[in-house]
Design an enzyme around this catalytic site. Structure first.
Site, mmCIF file in Angstrom:
data_model
loop_
_atom_site.group_PDB
_atom_site.id
_atom_site.type_symbol
_atom_site.label_atom_id
_atom_site.label_comp_id
_atom_site.label_asym_id
_atom_site.label_seq_id
_atom_site.Cartn_x
_atom_site.Cartn_y
_atom_site.Cartn_z
ATOM 1 N N CYS A 171 0.847 -1.196 0.000
ATOM 2 C CA CYS A 171 0.000 0.000 0.000
ATOM 3 C C CYS A 171 0.882 1.245 0.000
ATOM 4 O O CYS A 171 1.775 1.386 0.853
ATOM 5 C CB CYS A 171 -0.912 0.003 1.227
ATOM 6 S SG CYS A 171 -1.944 1.488 1.357
ATOM 7 N N CYS A 174 0.289 3.270 3.719
ATOM 8 C CA CYS A 174 0.780 2.697 4.988
ATOM 9 C C CYS A 174 2.025 1.833 4.793
ATOM 10 O O CYS A 174 2.639 1.402 5.779
ATOM 11 C CB CYS A 174 -0.316 1.896 5.669
ATOM 12 S SG CYS A 174 -0.855 0.434 4.743
ATOM 13 N N CYS A 221 -2.207 12.286 -7.882
ATOM 14 C CA CYS A 221 -3.181 11.728 -8.816
ATOM 15 C C CYS A 221 -4.446 12.572 -8.784
ATOM 16 O O CYS A 221 -4.954 12.920 -7.713
ATOM 17 C CB CYS A 221 -3.496 10.277 -8.450
ATOM 18 S SG CYS A 221 -4.671 9.488 -9.582
ATOM 19 N N CYS A 292 -41.314 34.313 3.303
ATOM 20 C CA CYS A 292 -41.007 34.693 4.682
ATOM 21 C C CYS A 292 -39.721 34.051 5.189
ATOM 22 O O CYS A 292 -39.214 34.415 6.253
ATOM 23 C CB CYS A 292 -42.153 34.289 5.613
ATOM 24 S SG CYS A 292 -43.739 35.044 5.205
ATOM 25 N N CYS A 346 -85.039 48.263 11.399
ATOM 26 C CA CYS A 346 -85.091 49.115 10.213
ATOM 27 C C CYS A 346 -83.702 49.590 9.823
ATOM 28 O O CYS A 346 -82.710 49.295 10.485
ATOM 29 C CB CYS A 346 -86.013 50.303 10.478
ATOM 30 S SG CYS A 346 -85.360 51.467 11.679
ATOM 31 N N CYS A 354 -70.557 58.761 18.251
ATOM 32 C CA CYS A 354 -70.731 60.171 17.884
ATOM 33 C C CYS A 354 -72.191 60.564 17.698
ATOM 34 O O CYS A 354 -72.497 61.733 17.397
ATOM 35 C CB CYS A 354 -69.946 60.497 16.621
ATOM 36 S SG CYS A 354 -70.550 59.631 15.137
#
Length: 396
Positions: A171, A174, A221, A292, A346, A354
């Site tokens: 590898c 490692c 790579c 929102c 009516c 007022c």
């Protein structure tokens, strides 16, 4: 690993397969089952109800059937393992040679079902089949020891989710020597690494697009590790973390065009389209208001903004009055603008504030500027025998 099945209508069942992890999922509802299989990325998925083995046509008892994650075909464990011991491909064996399934067994399923020696033998048979076309002479037939010039053909034609190394290697990360089929050949560049180093490179990569970790004195790579390789090498938890990092990276790259779901801790987001009002999050299913930029279930945008500004009660009262006026159930006093309503009687009403006399039929003053008796203005009801309004009740 030992897993005890939860209580169901059937009796409890203890299941044990040494050396592998697995999940038990229901098989009755296709949609739910598909979702569970997609979510469950254990070594193998076992049946929780009796299923039909597509190789021996026998009914397989609960926990003794294997459901392939790629194609969902079911087999009894013995038949599937026996088929793999004779096979020269990782294709699904469905169903007994009558048709061809394009699904493949994932690498984790192969490792769970086969011993290390049987796994190695299957890889050797697969590579030999790839590199040994029918009709070639004995002199050109190759064993599983592959030359570098053959790697392109090997990687392109191999159905497995990851391509194992057919030769011993060291590898480059490692510097530990490994035997055949203990490492992984990357499809894009043919560099070979042990599984632990590849997993570590993916987990600690700064970018969501993971490059091959191979380096030498001159350059790095630039080839990419494919998603099918990443999915096979990582555990379920690790792959979910990788996807989360991918989403975060993509979202940050989108800048102001991205909208993140407002549900706390949700990872969902979208690219905002012009004039799009809503974003239904595919992760948590929340309905986000893009106007929102918030979640306000049960409220429209106006109500939410009022609540946000602290003016919710006043605005609610205002909207209630507007609704009364719009429906004809109320009116504003033409002088002091207080809300007036009439239940019955009516068309003559008097403002309670007022004291102005008002005509309900015309929604205006009953008398002119001079007050009661002034027919120069107001509704002028019955002046010259003319009613003030078609709906006038002729009572004022």
């Amino acid at each position: 690993m030992k897993l005890k099945r939860p209580n169901t209508a059937a009796s409890n069942l203890d299941l044990e397969i040494p050396g592998c992890s697995y999940a038990v999922v229901p098989t009755t509802l296709d949609g739910q089952y598909q979702q569970l299989v997609e979510m469950t990325k254990q070594d193998i998925v076992l049946n929780t109800e009796p299923t039909l083995c597509y190789l021996c046509d026998a009914t397989t008892s609960v926990g003794l059937g294997v459901i392939l994650a790629d194609c969902l075909h079911t087999f009894c464990k013995g038949c599937l393992t026996g088929s793999l011991l004779q096979a020269d491909t990782v294709r699904c064996p469905y169903p007994g040679g009558r048709y061809e399934c394009v699904g493949n067994l994932e690498d984790r399923e192969l490792v769970a079902l086969l011993s290390p020696n049987d796994y190695r033998a299957l890889m050797e048979r697969q590579i030999a089949a790839i590199l040994e076309p029918s009709g070639t002479s004995a002199e050109v037939k190759k064993s599983a020891s592959v030359l570098a010039s053959d790697l392109d053909l090997l990687v392109v034609m191999t159905d497995a989710s990851v391509v194992p190394n057919p030769e011993s290697f060291e590898c480059p990360i490692c510097f530990v020597p490994y035997q055949p089929y203990e490492g992984v050949i990357l499809r894009d560049c043919f560099h070979c690494f042990c599984r632990d180093c590849l997993v570590g490179s993916i987990k600690h990569a700064d970018d969501v697009v993971v490059k091959c970790p191979f380096k030498d004195n001159d350059s790095n790579c630039e080839s990419l590790i494919q998603d099918r390789e990443i999915r096979s090498l990582l555990s379920d938890e690790e792959y979910n973390a990788y996807l989360g990092k991918s989403l975060q990276k993509a979202e940050s790259s989108a800048g102001k065009s991205a909208f993140h779901c407002k549900t706390p801790d949700c990872i969902g987001w979208c690219l905002v389209e012009e004039d799009a009002p809503w974003f239904d999050c595919p992760v948590c299913q929340a309905n986000n208001c893009l106007r929102c930029k918030a979640l306000h279930v049960g409220m429209d945008c106006e109500e939410y903004q009022d609540r946000l500004s602290g003016n919710f009660e006043n605005r609610r009262s205002e909207r209630a009055m507007q609704s009364l006026v719009a429906t004809g159930e109320g009116m504003l006093c033409p002088k002091c603008k207080i809300m007036l309503t009439k239940i019955a009687g009516c068309d003559f009403i008097k403002c309670s504030v007022c004291k102005t006399e008002v005509c309900w039929a015309t929604r205006g003053f009953r008398w002119g500027p001079a007050g009661p008796g002034d027919n120069s203005g107001g509704c002028r009801c019955k002046v010259n025998g003319i009613m003030c309004h078609p709906s006038c009740k002729n009572c004022h």
